[in-house]
Design a protein around this motif. Structure first.
Motif, PDB file in Angstrom:
ATOM      1  N   GLY A 271     -56.487 -48.176 -33.703  1.00  0.00           N
ATOM      2  CA  GLY A 271     -57.866 -48.041 -33.866  1.00  0.00           C
ATOM      3  C   GLY A 271     -58.842 -48.766 -32.851  1.00  0.00           C
ATOM      4  N   PHE A 272     -58.108 -49.386 -32.113  1.00  0.00           N
ATOM      5  CA  PHE A 272     -58.940 -50.088 -31.033  1.00  0.00           C
ATOM      6  C   PHE A 272     -58.450 -49.618 -29.705  1.00  0.00           C
ATOM      7  CE2 PHE A 272     -59.604 -53.358 -34.527  1.00  0.00           C
ATOM      8  CZ  PHE A 272     -60.798 -53.387 -34.191  1.00  0.00           C
ATOM      9  N   ASP A 273     -57.731 -48.373 -29.632  1.00  0.00           N
ATOM     10  CA  ASP A 273     -57.252 -48.113 -28.178  1.00  0.00           C
ATOM     11  C   ASP A 273     -58.596 -47.814 -27.194  1.00  0.00           C
ATOM     12  OD1 ASP A 273     -54.728 -47.879 -28.879  1.00  0.00           O
ATOM     13  OD2 ASP A 273     -54.548 -45.700 -29.245  1.00  0.00           O
ATOM     14  N   ARG A 274     -59.412 -47.205 -27.625  1.00  0.00           N
ATOM     15  CA  ARG A 274     -60.798 -47.187 -26.712  1.00  0.00           C
ATOM     16  C   ARG A 274     -61.256 -48.440 -26.326  1.00  0.00           C
ATOM     17  NH1 ARG A 274     -65.641 -47.570 -26.202  1.00  0.00           N
ATOM     18  NH2 ARG A 274     -65.899 -48.640 -28.453  1.00  0.00           N
ATOM     19  N   ALA A 275     -61.398 -49.441 -27.214  1.00  0.00           N
ATOM     20  CA  ALA A 275     -62.118 -50.609 -27.284  1.00  0.00           C
ATOM     21  C   ALA A 275     -61.014 -51.178 -26.075  1.00  0.00           C
ATOM     22  CB  ALA A 275     -62.122 -51.352 -28.423  1.00  0.00           C
ATOM     23  N   GLN A 276     -59.808 -51.364 -26.184  1.00  0.00           N
ATOM     24  CA  GLN A 276     -58.918 -51.895 -25.273  1.00  0.00           C
ATOM     25  C   GLN A 276     -59.022 -51.361 -23.901  1.00  0.00           C
ATOM     26  OE1 GLN A 276     -54.635 -52.142 -26.332  1.00  0.00           O
ATOM     27  NE2 GLN A 276     -54.655 -54.156 -25.561  1.00  0.00           N
ATOM     28  N   ARG A 277     -59.018 -50.095 -23.677  1.00  0.00           N
ATOM     29  CA  ARG A 277     -59.311 -49.425 -22.421  1.00  0.00           C
ATOM     30  C   ARG A 277     -60.597 -49.844 -21.769  1.00  0.00           C
ATOM     31  NH1 ARG A 277     -57.365 -44.800 -25.041  1.00  0.00           N
ATOM     32  NH2 ARG A 277     -59.206 -44.216 -25.246  1.00  0.00           N
ATOM     33  N   ALA A 278     -61.733 -50.012 -22.517  1.00  0.00           N
ATOM     34  CA  ALA A 278     -62.845 -50.456 -22.101  1.00  0.00           C
ATOM     35  C   ALA A 278     -63.036 -51.996 -22.015  1.00  0.00           C
ATOM     36  CB  ALA A 278     -64.055 -50.184 -23.098  1.00  0.00           C
ATOM     37  N   HIS A 279     -62.429 -52.762 -22.252  1.00  0.00           N
ATOM     38  CA  HIS A 279     -62.718 -54.153 -22.318  1.00  0.00           C
ATOM     39  C   HIS A 279     -61.109 -54.804 -22.336  1.00  0.00           C
ATOM     40  CE1 HIS A 279     -66.382 -53.492 -23.337  1.00  0.00           C
ATOM     41  NE2 HIS A 279     -66.378 -52.779 -24.367  1.00  0.00           N
ATOM     42  N   PRO A 280     -60.121 -54.358 -21.159  1.00  0.00           N
ATOM     43  CA  PRO A 280     -58.842 -54.984 -21.441  1.00  0.00           C
ATOM     44  C   PRO A 280     -58.664 -56.474 -21.213  1.00  0.00           C
ATOM     45  CG  PRO A 280     -59.473 -53.958 -19.159  1.00  0.00           C
ATOM     46  CD  PRO A 280     -60.416 -53.641 -19.978  1.00  0.00           C
ATOM     47  N   ASP A 281     -60.002 -57.035 -20.644  1.00  0.00           N
ATOM     48  CA  ASP A 281     -59.779 -58.728 -20.820  1.00  0.00           C
ATOM     49  C   ASP A 281     -60.238 -59.426 -22.028  1.00  0.00           C
ATOM     50  OD1 ASP A 281     -62.332 -57.501 -20.252  1.00  0.00           O
ATOM     51  OD2 ASP A 281     -63.032 -59.158 -19.178  1.00  0.00           O
ATOM     52  N   ARG A 282     -60.883 -58.419 -23.025  1.00  0.00           N
ATOM     53  CA  ARG A 282     -61.468 -59.221 -24.122  1.00  0.00           C
ATOM     54  C   ARG A 282     -60.709 -58.672 -25.123  1.00  0.00           C
ATOM     55  NH1 ARG A 282     -66.588 -58.287 -25.147  1.00  0.00           N
ATOM     56  NH2 ARG A 282     -66.799 -56.800 -23.381  1.00  0.00           N
ATOM     57  N   VAL A 283     -59.673 -57.426 -25.372  1.00  0.00           N
ATOM     58  CA  VAL A 283     -58.840 -56.901 -26.514  1.00  0.00           C
ATOM     59  C   VAL A 283     -57.525 -57.080 -25.872  1.00  0.00           C
ATOM     60  CG1 VAL A 283     -58.423 -55.141 -27.880  1.00  0.00           C
ATOM     61  CG2 VAL A 283     -60.790 -55.266 -26.903  1.00  0.00           C
ATOM     62  N   ILE A 284     -56.917 -58.063 -26.791  1.00  0.00           N
ATOM     63  CA  ILE A 284     -55.689 -58.704 -26.649  1.00  0.00           C
ATOM     64  C   ILE A 284     -54.649 -58.462 -27.954  1.00  0.00           C
ATOM     65  CG2 ILE A 284     -54.257 -60.857 -26.029  1.00  0.00           C
ATOM     66  CD1 ILE A 284     -57.070 -61.811 -24.977  1.00  0.00           C
ATOM     67  N   ASN A 285     -53.750 -57.882 -27.579  1.00  0.00           N
ATOM     68  CA  ASN A 285     -52.864 -57.541 -28.639  1.00  0.00           C
ATOM     69  C   ASN A 285     -51.405 -58.535 -28.465  1.00  0.00           C
ATOM     70  OD1 ASN A 285     -51.125 -56.702 -30.664  1.00  0.00           O
ATOM     71  ND2 ASN A 285     -50.355 -54.938 -29.546  1.00  0.00           N
ATOM     72  N   VAL A 286     -51.050 -59.696 -29.311  1.00  0.00           N
ATOM     73  CA  VAL A 286     -49.944 -60.480 -28.962  1.00  0.00           C
ATOM     74  C   VAL A 286     -48.944 -59.898 -29.335  1.00  0.00           C
ATOM     75  CG1 VAL A 286     -51.824 -62.372 -28.733  1.00  0.00           C
ATOM     76  CG2 VAL A 286     -50.415 -61.787 -31.013  1.00  0.00           C
ATOM     77  N   GLY A 287     -48.796 -58.873 -30.299  1.00  0.00           N
ATOM     78  CA  GLY A 287     -47.569 -58.623 -30.892  1.00  0.00           C
ATOM     79  C   GLY A 287     -47.609 -59.159 -32.119  1.00  0.00           C
ATOM     80  N   ILE A 288     -46.141 -59.043 -32.707  1.00  0.00           N
ATOM     81  CA  ILE A 288     -45.706 -59.593 -34.201  1.00  0.00           C
ATOM     82  C   ILE A 288     -45.702 -61.016 -33.734  1.00  0.00           C
ATOM     83  CG2 ILE A 288     -44.689 -59.403 -36.422  1.00  0.00           C
ATOM     84  CD1 ILE A 288     -44.017 -56.406 -35.537  1.00  0.00           C
ATOM     85  N   ARG A 289     -46.497 -61.759 -33.689  1.00  0.00           N
ATOM     86  CA  ARG A 289     -46.690 -63.179 -33.294  1.00  0.00           C
ATOM     87  C   ARG A 289     -47.885 -63.935 -34.015  1.00  0.00           C
ATOM     88  NH1 ARG A 289     -45.058 -60.654 -28.496  1.00  0.00           N
ATOM     89  NH2 ARG A 289     -43.058 -61.006 -27.724  1.00  0.00           N
ATOM     90  N   GLU A 290     -47.860 -64.079 -35.237  1.00  0.00           N
ATOM     91  CA  GLU A 290     -48.933 -64.546 -35.944  1.00  0.00           C
ATOM     92  C   GLU A 290     -49.375 -65.999 -35.494  1.00  0.00           C
ATOM     93  OE1 GLU A 290     -46.470 -62.898 -37.319  1.00  0.00           O
ATOM     94  OE2 GLU A 290     -47.610 -61.046 -37.908  1.00  0.00           O
ATOM     95  N   GLN A 291     -48.598 -66.755 -35.399  1.00  0.00           N
ATOM     96  CA  GLN A 291     -48.767 -68.258 -35.138  1.00  0.00           C
ATOM     97  C   GLN A 291     -49.610 -68.135 -33.602  1.00  0.00           C
ATOM     98  OE1 GLN A 291     -45.970 -67.441 -36.453  1.00  0.00           O
ATOM     99  NE2 GLN A 291     -45.689 -68.952 -37.783  1.00  0.00           N
ATOM    100  N   LEU A 292     -49.095 -67.350 -32.508  1.00  0.00           N
ATOM    101  CA  LEU A 292     -49.759 -67.124 -31.396  1.00  0.00           C
ATOM    102  C   LEU A 292     -51.173 -66.416 -31.584  1.00  0.00           C
ATOM    103  CD1 LEU A 292     -49.580 -67.080 -28.341  1.00  0.00           C
ATOM    104  CD2 LEU A 292     -48.326 -65.073 -28.289  1.00  0.00           C
ATOM    105  N   LEU A 293     -51.349 -65.368 -32.319  1.00  0.00           N
ATOM    106  CA  LEU A 293     -52.269 -64.664 -32.692  1.00  0.00           C
ATOM    107  C   LEU A 293     -53.547 -65.763 -32.951  1.00  0.00           C
ATOM    108  CD1 LEU A 293     -54.121 -61.959 -33.769  1.00  0.00           C
ATOM    109  CD2 LEU A 293     -53.387 -62.965 -36.039  1.00  0.00           C
TER     110      LEU A 293
END
Length: 300
Positions: free
Chosen positions: A33-55
């Motif tokens: 759902g955030f594909d467009r937002a990540q392309r527009a703001h790659p420095d402020r939309v971060i996907n850490v993967g399935i790592r909830e403590q890191l999240l």
């Protein structure tokens, strides 16, 4: 009608465009759902993967740099699994952020108990300084999310597939709203519980308060609703663990003889998948179940 989660995605994407202070941290959930937002703001939309403590750690780290992080995944992975990081990385370090969950208590029963989180609000209640919003409609989700993003504090926004038919005023994100007035007791309906509570109390002489913000608890609003009666009977209906807010209601009424009944998700685990509506009924949170339990309590 879109879901609360849909509205969270569209609203957050717009907020990222509008406010360079905002950042979004994901752990795979809702990533598409955030594909467009990540392309527009790659420095402020971060996907850490399935790592909830890191999240949680990454979100708090962004807050330490001066950004306002919005951190998102399912409730069980956002609050329960990385609870130590929530406690230390946000609370102990004294930084703010917005935790936005999906999944509620049992939105996806087929996912099993790992994806259910009826105890999330009770768990956060052990920490200081958290505001907790429980919207009951997508429009309320957007309003409360915008308020949370504009602030500096620690905020939890709890989203669910269960929704009321229409949006109600959210009380400025602070207090309860009177939906129905009566003299035979007070019923507090939290978020998506409102429609079932209104159906359950139809014809009963009770005041119904609507709560989309449960922490801080609106003690003054409850005392006003109780009025000048010498005693008070209060029912709190919550879409998560039963009794989560009974202590807060008791504290609000310490100077008045009173009884408080907490209705919500029971502690016993339901081990058959079923559907969300079946879980609601099994916990007595449908209109029929609430009618029986509220009526019995008020007429003792």
């Amino acid at each position: 009608m879109d879901t609360m989660r849909d509205r969270f995605i569209s609203t957050t994407s717009q907020l990222l465009d509008e406010n360079p202070r905002l950042a979004l941290v994901l752990a795979e959930i809702s990533r598409d759902g955030f594909d467009r937002a990540q392309r527009a703001h790659p420095d402020r939309v971060i996907n850490v993967g399935i790592r909830e403590q890191l999240l949680i750690g990454a979100g708090a780290g962004l807050a330490l740099t001066g950004l306002r992080p919005i951190v998102h995944t399912f409730a069980s992975f956002l609050v329960e699994r990385p609870f130590e990081q929530v406690k230390l990385d946000f609370g102990h370090q004294g930084v703010g952020g917005v935790l936005v969950s999906a999944g509620g208590s049992y939105d996806w029963p087929a996912g099993g108990f790992t994806h259910m989180s009826p105890g999330d609000v009770a768990l956060l209640d052990t920490l200081d300084g958290w505001t907790v919003h429980v919207p009951g409609h997508p429009d309320e989700t957007e309003e409360l999310l915008r308020q949370a993003a504009a602030g500096d504090g620690r905020v939890y926004v709890r989203l669910s597939l269960q929704s009321n038919d229409r949006a109600r005023p959210v009380g400025g994100g602070t207090g309860f709203t009177a939906v129905r007035e009566g003299g035979g007791g007070v019923v507090i309906a939290v978020g998506p519980m409102l429609d079932n509570v209104l159906a359950a109390t139809d014809g009963l002489d009770v005041t119904v308060l609507y709560a989309t913000t449960v922490r801080p608890f609106d003690a003054a609003g409850l005392r006003r609703a109780v009025g000048d009666h010498g005693t008070a009977d209060v029912v709190v209906v919550e879409p998560y663990l039963a009794g989560t807010s009974t202590a807060a209601a008791n504290d609000a009424l310490t100077e008045l003889p009173h009884r408080v009944l907490g209705l919500g998700v029971r502690r016993a685990e339901l081990r058959k998948y079923g559907e969300m509506d079946e879980h609601i009924a099994a916990h007595g949170l449908d209109a029929r179940g609430l009618r029986a339990r509220i009526g019995e309590f008020l007429h003792r």
